[in-house]
Design a protein around this motif. Structure first.
Motif, PDB file in Angstrom:
ATOM      1  N   GLY A 122      -4.586 -10.762   9.797  1.00  0.00           N
ATOM      2  CA  GLY A 122      -3.586 -10.098  10.308  1.00  0.00           C
ATOM      3  C   GLY A 122      -2.953 -10.483  11.697  1.00  0.00           C
ATOM      4  N   ASP A 123      -3.357 -11.551  12.040  1.00  0.00           N
ATOM      5  CA  ASP A 123      -2.920 -12.369  13.349  1.00  0.00           C
ATOM      6  C   ASP A 123      -2.093 -13.266  13.072  1.00  0.00           C
ATOM      7  OD1 ASP A 123      -4.096 -10.659  15.130  1.00  0.00           O
ATOM      8  OD2 ASP A 123      -5.930 -12.001  15.235  1.00  0.00           O
ATOM      9  N   ILE A 124      -1.809 -13.859  11.561  1.00  0.00           N
ATOM     10  CA  ILE A 124      -1.157 -15.002  11.206  1.00  0.00           C
ATOM     11  C   ILE A 124       0.266 -14.599  11.118  1.00  0.00           C
ATOM     12  CG2 ILE A 124      -0.822 -16.656   9.361  1.00  0.00           C
ATOM     13  CD1 ILE A 124      -3.554 -17.105  10.651  1.00  0.00           C
ATOM     14  N   PRO A 125       1.107 -15.205  11.630  1.00  0.00           N
ATOM     15  CA  PRO A 125       2.687 -14.555  11.535  1.00  0.00           C
ATOM     16  C   PRO A 125       3.227 -15.054  10.232  1.00  0.00           C
ATOM     17  CG  PRO A 125       2.484 -16.814  12.737  1.00  0.00           C
ATOM     18  CD  PRO A 125       1.046 -16.399  12.374  1.00  0.00           C
ATOM     19  N   VAL A 126       4.082 -14.062   9.711  1.00  0.00           N
ATOM     20  CA  VAL A 126       4.627 -14.368   8.258  1.00  0.00           C
ATOM     21  C   VAL A 126       6.189 -14.425   8.602  1.00  0.00           C
ATOM     22  CG1 VAL A 126       5.089 -12.897   6.318  1.00  0.00           C
ATOM     23  CG2 VAL A 126       2.853 -12.892   7.344  1.00  0.00           C
TER      24      VAL A 126
ATOM     25  N   GLU B 178     -13.919  -8.543   5.420  1.00  0.00           N
ATOM     26  CA  GLU B 178     -13.273  -7.483   6.474  1.00  0.00           C
ATOM     27  C   GLU B 178     -12.842  -8.255   7.738  1.00  0.00           C
ATOM     28  OE1 GLU B 178     -15.841  -4.406   6.118  1.00  0.00           O
ATOM     29  OE2 GLU B 178     -15.436  -3.844   4.149  1.00  0.00           O
ATOM     30  N   GLU B 179     -13.546  -9.154   8.119  1.00  0.00           N
ATOM     31  CA  GLU B 179     -13.395 -10.029   9.344  1.00  0.00           C
ATOM     32  C   GLU B 179     -12.159 -10.842   9.061  1.00  0.00           C
ATOM     33  OE1 GLU B 179     -15.815 -12.908  12.301  1.00  0.00           O
ATOM     34  OE2 GLU B 179     -16.953 -11.424  11.414  1.00  0.00           O
ATOM     35  N   LEU B 180     -12.283 -11.644   7.845  1.00  0.00           N
ATOM     36  CA  LEU B 180     -11.318 -12.280   7.614  1.00  0.00           C
ATOM     37  C   LEU B 180      -9.968 -11.778   7.505  1.00  0.00           C
ATOM     38  CD1 LEU B 180     -13.104 -14.606   5.057  1.00  0.00           C
ATOM     39  CD2 LEU B 180     -12.194 -15.598   7.220  1.00  0.00           C
ATOM     40  N   TRP B 181      -9.820 -10.529   6.920  1.00  0.00           N
ATOM     41  CA  TRP B 181      -8.721  -9.648   6.758  1.00  0.00           C
ATOM     42  C   TRP B 181      -8.072  -9.541   8.230  1.00  0.00           C
ATOM     43  CZ3 TRP B 181      -5.597  -8.660   2.968  1.00  0.00           C
ATOM     44  CH2 TRP B 181      -4.552  -7.612   3.115  1.00  0.00           C
TER      45      TRP B 181
ATOM     46  N   PRO C 175      -2.416 -23.133   2.905  1.00  0.00           N
ATOM     47  CA  PRO C 175      -1.551 -23.795   3.560  1.00  0.00           C
ATOM     48  C   PRO C 175      -0.567 -22.925   4.203  1.00  0.00           C
ATOM     49  CG  PRO C 175      -1.278 -24.252   1.219  1.00  0.00           C
ATOM     50  CD  PRO C 175      -2.322 -23.397   1.272  1.00  0.00           C
ATOM     51  N   ALA C 176       0.260 -23.480   5.400  1.00  0.00           N
ATOM     52  CA  ALA C 176       1.293 -22.662   5.667  1.00  0.00           C
ATOM     53  C   ALA C 176       2.474 -22.697   4.501  1.00  0.00           C
ATOM     54  CB  ALA C 176       1.903 -23.106   6.809  1.00  0.00           C
ATOM     55  N   GLY C 177       3.252 -21.639   4.331  1.00  0.00           N
ATOM     56  CA  GLY C 177       4.321 -21.528   3.328  1.00  0.00           C
ATOM     57  C   GLY C 177       3.691 -20.808   1.981  1.00  0.00           C
ATOM     58  N   THR C 178       2.430 -20.324   2.006  1.00  0.00           N
ATOM     59  CA  THR C 178       1.891 -19.521   0.806  1.00  0.00           C
ATOM     60  C   THR C 178       2.317 -18.084   1.080  1.00  0.00           C
ATOM     61  OG1 THR C 178      -0.080 -20.846   1.061  1.00  0.00           O
ATOM     62  CG2 THR C 178      -0.118 -18.714  -0.180  1.00  0.00           C
ATOM     63  N   HIS C 179       2.726 -17.652  -0.091  1.00  0.00           N
ATOM     64  CA  HIS C 179       3.267 -16.223  -0.031  1.00  0.00           C
ATOM     65  C   HIS C 179       2.120 -15.026   0.414  1.00  0.00           C
ATOM     66  CE1 HIS C 179       5.124 -12.441  -1.365  1.00  0.00           C
ATOM     67  NE2 HIS C 179       6.278 -13.028  -1.212  1.00  0.00           N
ATOM     68  N   LYS C 180       2.148 -14.350   1.093  1.00  0.00           N
ATOM     69  CA  LYS C 180       1.332 -13.260   1.757  1.00  0.00           C
ATOM     70  C   LYS C 180       0.582 -12.612   0.454  1.00  0.00           C
ATOM     71  CE  LYS C 180       3.946  -9.506   2.798  1.00  0.00           C
ATOM     72  NZ  LYS C 180       4.348  -8.682   3.817  1.00  0.00           N
ATOM     73  N   GLU C 181       1.226 -12.494  -0.588  1.00  0.00           N
ATOM     74  CA  GLU C 181       0.672 -11.704  -1.424  1.00  0.00           C
ATOM     75  C   GLU C 181      -0.482 -12.538  -2.307  1.00  0.00           C
ATOM     76  OE1 GLU C 181       3.381  -9.489  -4.220  1.00  0.00           O
ATOM     77  OE2 GLU C 181       4.097  -8.400  -2.439  1.00  0.00           O
TER      78      GLU C 181
ATOM     79  N   ARG D  55      -1.559 -22.143   8.518  1.00  0.00           N
ATOM     80  CA  ARG D  55      -2.798 -22.408   7.563  1.00  0.00           C
ATOM     81  C   ARG D  55      -3.835 -21.221   7.820  1.00  0.00           C
ATOM     82  NH1 ARG D  55      -4.926 -26.559   4.755  1.00  0.00           N
ATOM     83  NH2 ARG D  55      -6.864 -26.646   4.078  1.00  0.00           N
ATOM     84  N   PHE D  56      -4.357 -20.637   6.885  1.00  0.00           N
ATOM     85  CA  PHE D  56      -5.245 -19.586   6.839  1.00  0.00           C
ATOM     86  C   PHE D  56      -6.348 -19.880   5.764  1.00  0.00           C
ATOM     87  CE2 PHE D  56      -7.086 -15.665   4.837  1.00  0.00           C
ATOM     88  CZ  PHE D  56      -7.827 -15.205   6.086  1.00  0.00           C
ATOM     89  N   MET D  57      -7.488 -20.346   6.252  1.00  0.00           N
ATOM     90  CA  MET D  57      -8.576 -20.909   5.264  1.00  0.00           C
ATOM     91  C   MET D  57      -8.080 -22.085   4.528  1.00  0.00           C
ATOM     92  SD  MET D  57     -10.584 -17.461   4.235  1.00  0.00           S
ATOM     93  CE  MET D  57     -11.514 -18.218   3.155  1.00  0.00           C
TER      94      MET D  57
END
Length: 154
Positions: free
Chosen positions: A104-108, A97-100, A122-128, A117-119
């Motif tokens: 939410g602060d990562i731009p899309v 829940e903290e990671l979620w 890499p940048a460019g990964t589809h949010k789904e 990059r999130f965890m």
């Protein structure tokens, strides 16, 4: 290239090449930032059918290890660490829940791809793709994460 040699147990070996292997980091724990797994260099001394006679670079103890444990470059080894361990780490629902919230602060971008990059994504990964990872990890699924704080997610 100049040949390199090492003496182990009174026997002189030619170092055939350097390869990399994933090793556990004994200093890693929940209270520091040290990684759980490290890419460690090994000197290959002899090649056998399914194994290498080798020694950890800088050490003087000979080992016989399965060939499948080795990577040709440090970069390949680091990539394998990410693939094998980083996303498979177990998280509590509270941590997820903290990671979620951080996600939410990562731009899309307009293509629904994360722009940073999130965890280990890499940048460019589809949010789904990231959402599917959360869905697999959280005990109640991504739906609950999407509705945190609304009162109907629980």
């Amino acid at each position: 290239m100049k040949k390199r040699f090492v003496k182990v147990g009174g026997v002189r070996y030619e170092i055939l090449r350097r390869m990399w292997r994933i090793c556990n980091n004994p200093r890693s724990n929940d209270w520091n930032d040290e990684p759980e797994h490290l890419a460690v260099p090994y000197e290959i001394l002899e090649e056998k059918k399914g194994s290498y006679v080798c020694m950890r670079a800088g050490w003087h103890q000979k080992n016989v290890l399965d060939k499948g444990q080795f990577y040709r470059t440090k970069e390949e080894c680091l990539a394998a660490i990410i693939e094998k361990y980083s996303l498979s780490k177990k998280f509590s629902d509270e941590q997820l829940e903290e990671l979620w919230g951080i996600l939410g602060d990562i731009p899309v971008n307009d293509n629904d791809e994360i722009m940073e990059r999130f965890m280990d994504f890499p940048a460019g990964t589809h949010k789904e793709d990231v959402w599917h990872w959360f869905d697999e990890k959280h005990s109640k699924g991504v739906y609950v994460l999407m509705h945190l704080g609304e009162g109907d997610g629980e």
